[in-house]
Motif scaffolding. Structure first.
Motif, PDB file in Angstrom:
ATOM      1  N   LYS A  43      34.352 -45.618  23.473  1.00  4.15           N
ATOM      2  CA  LYS A  43      33.080 -45.878  23.682  1.00  4.15           C
ATOM      3  C   LYS A  43      32.193 -44.844  22.728  1.00  4.15           C
ATOM      4  O   LYS A  43      32.637 -43.784  22.651  1.00  4.15           O
ATOM      5  N   GLN A  44      31.015 -45.229  22.692  1.00  5.96           N
ATOM      6  CA  GLN A  44      30.095 -44.297  22.250  1.00  5.96           C
ATOM      7  C   GLN A  44      29.511 -43.411  23.330  1.00  5.96           C
ATOM      8  O   GLN A  44      29.413 -43.755  24.178  1.00  5.96           O
ATOM      9  N   ARG A  45      29.347 -42.025  22.590  1.00  8.70           N
ATOM     10  CA  ARG A  45      28.935 -40.975  23.475  1.00  8.70           C
ATOM     11  C   ARG A  45      27.504 -41.483  23.827  1.00  8.70           C
ATOM     12  O   ARG A  45      26.522 -41.705  23.179  1.00  8.70           O
ATOM     13  N   GLU A  46      27.117 -41.389  25.110  1.00 11.66           N
ATOM     14  CA  GLU A  46      25.948 -41.709  25.789  1.00 11.66           C
ATOM     15  C   GLU A  46      25.381 -40.586  26.782  1.00 11.66           C
ATOM     16  O   GLU A  46      25.841 -39.900  27.071  1.00 11.66           O
ATOM     17  N   LEU A  47      24.003 -40.656  26.642  1.00 12.94           N
ATOM     18  CA  LEU A  47      23.117 -39.718  27.619  1.00 12.94           C
ATOM     19  C   LEU A  47      23.323 -40.033  28.894  1.00 12.94           C
ATOM     20  O   LEU A  47      22.686 -41.597  29.187  1.00 12.94           O
ATOM     21  N   VAL A  48      23.699 -39.455  30.016  1.00 11.25           N
ATOM     22  CA  VAL A  48      23.770 -39.396  31.349  1.00 11.25           C
ATOM     23  C   VAL A  48      22.542 -39.399  32.092  1.00 11.25           C
ATOM     24  O   VAL A  48      21.893 -40.031  32.735  1.00 11.25           O
ATOM     25  N   THR A  61      20.250 -45.961  32.944  1.00 10.41           N
ATOM     26  CA  THR A  61      20.045 -46.876  34.313  1.00 10.41           C
ATOM     27  C   THR A  61      21.330 -46.938  34.955  1.00 10.41           C
ATOM     28  O   THR A  61      21.477 -47.290  36.244  1.00 10.41           O
ATOM     29  N   SER A  62      22.460 -46.988  34.199  1.00  8.79           N
ATOM     30  CA  SER A  62      23.821 -47.043  35.066  1.00  8.79           C
ATOM     31  C   SER A  62      24.009 -46.221  36.155  1.00  8.79           C
ATOM     32  O   SER A  62      24.781 -46.256  37.003  1.00  8.79           O
ATOM     33  N   VAL A  63      23.438 -44.949  36.165  1.00  8.12           N
ATOM     34  CA  VAL A  63      23.713 -43.785  36.954  1.00  8.12           C
ATOM     35  C   VAL A  63      22.683 -43.742  37.876  1.00  8.12           C
ATOM     36  O   VAL A  63      22.652 -42.823  38.899  1.00  8.12           O
ATOM     37  N   GLY A  65      20.013 -43.354  41.023  1.00  2.29           N
ATOM     38  CA  GLY A  65      20.448 -43.778  42.215  1.00  2.29           C
ATOM     39  C   GLY A  65      21.648 -42.983  42.769  1.00  2.29           C
ATOM     40  O   GLY A  65      22.101 -42.826  43.791  1.00  2.29           O
ATOM     41  N   ARG A  66      22.652 -42.897  41.837  1.00  2.00           N
ATOM     42  CA  ARG A  66      23.935 -41.978  42.253  1.00  2.00           C
ATOM     43  C   ARG A  66      23.997 -40.734  41.548  1.00  2.00           C
ATOM     44  O   ARG A  66      24.711 -40.050  42.160  1.00  2.00           O
ATOM     45  N   PHE A  67      23.682 -40.368  40.308  1.00  2.00           N
ATOM     46  CA  PHE A  67      23.624 -39.023  39.889  1.00  2.00           C
ATOM     47  C   PHE A  67      22.290 -38.156  40.040  1.00  2.00           C
ATOM     48  O   PHE A  67      21.500 -39.011  40.032  1.00  2.00           O
ATOM     49  N   THR A  68      22.561 -37.001  40.225  1.00  2.00           N
ATOM     50  CA  THR A  68      21.347 -36.182  40.376  1.00  2.00           C
ATOM     51  C   THR A  68      21.544 -34.704  39.542  1.00  2.00           C
ATOM     52  O   THR A  68      22.486 -34.082  39.610  1.00  2.00           O
ATOM     53  N   ILE A  69      20.575 -34.679  38.456  1.00  2.00           N
ATOM     54  CA  ILE A  69      20.520 -33.636  37.625  1.00  2.00           C
ATOM     55  C   ILE A  69      19.660 -32.549  38.228  1.00  2.00           C
ATOM     56  O   ILE A  69      18.583 -32.641  38.630  1.00  2.00           O
TER      57      ILE A  69
END
Length: 115
Positions: A43-48, A61-63, A65-69
């Motif tokens: 897969k392509q590298r994507e910004l999280v 969008t995929s993260v 509510g689940r991930f916090t920076i």
């Protein structure tokens, strides 16, 4: 140059949590933004997620509510707290720093989420 050192990757079951750390060799206030990217096999590298020098954040969008920076300014460190992990989160996660003059990458840390 800016050196970025990631840590915190590992193997976890679905629903578990991990916290990734990225320590920069330069004050994060000298960096326009820092981001976490990931690249899964094939897969392509994507910004999280990203955080600006002013503290603004954004997420894929995929993260949401689940991930916090977040950041620790005194330690020149940016974190990515990953909760409710899913198998599709499995990837190599890279820390990225963008300055006015260059784009820097960490070495990557593997995150594997089993079902």
């Amino acid at each position: 140059q800016v050196q970025l050192v990631e840590s915190g990757g590992g193997l976890v079951q679905a629903g578990g949590s991990l916290r990734l750390s990225c320590e920069a060799s330069l004050s994060i206030f000298s960096i326009n933004y820092m981001g976490w990217y990931r690249q899964a096999p094939g897969k392509q590298r994507e910004l999280v997620a990203l955080i600006t020098s002013g503290g603004g954040t954004d997420y894929a969008t995929s993260v949401k509510g689940r991930f916090t920076i977040s950041r620790d300014v005194a330690k020149n460190t940016v974190f990515l707290q990953m909760d409710s992990l899913k198998p599709e989160d499995t990837a190599v996660y890279f820390c990225n720093a963008l300055t006015t003059g260059a784009n820097y990458w960490g070495q990557g840390t593997q995150v594997t989420v089993t079902s």
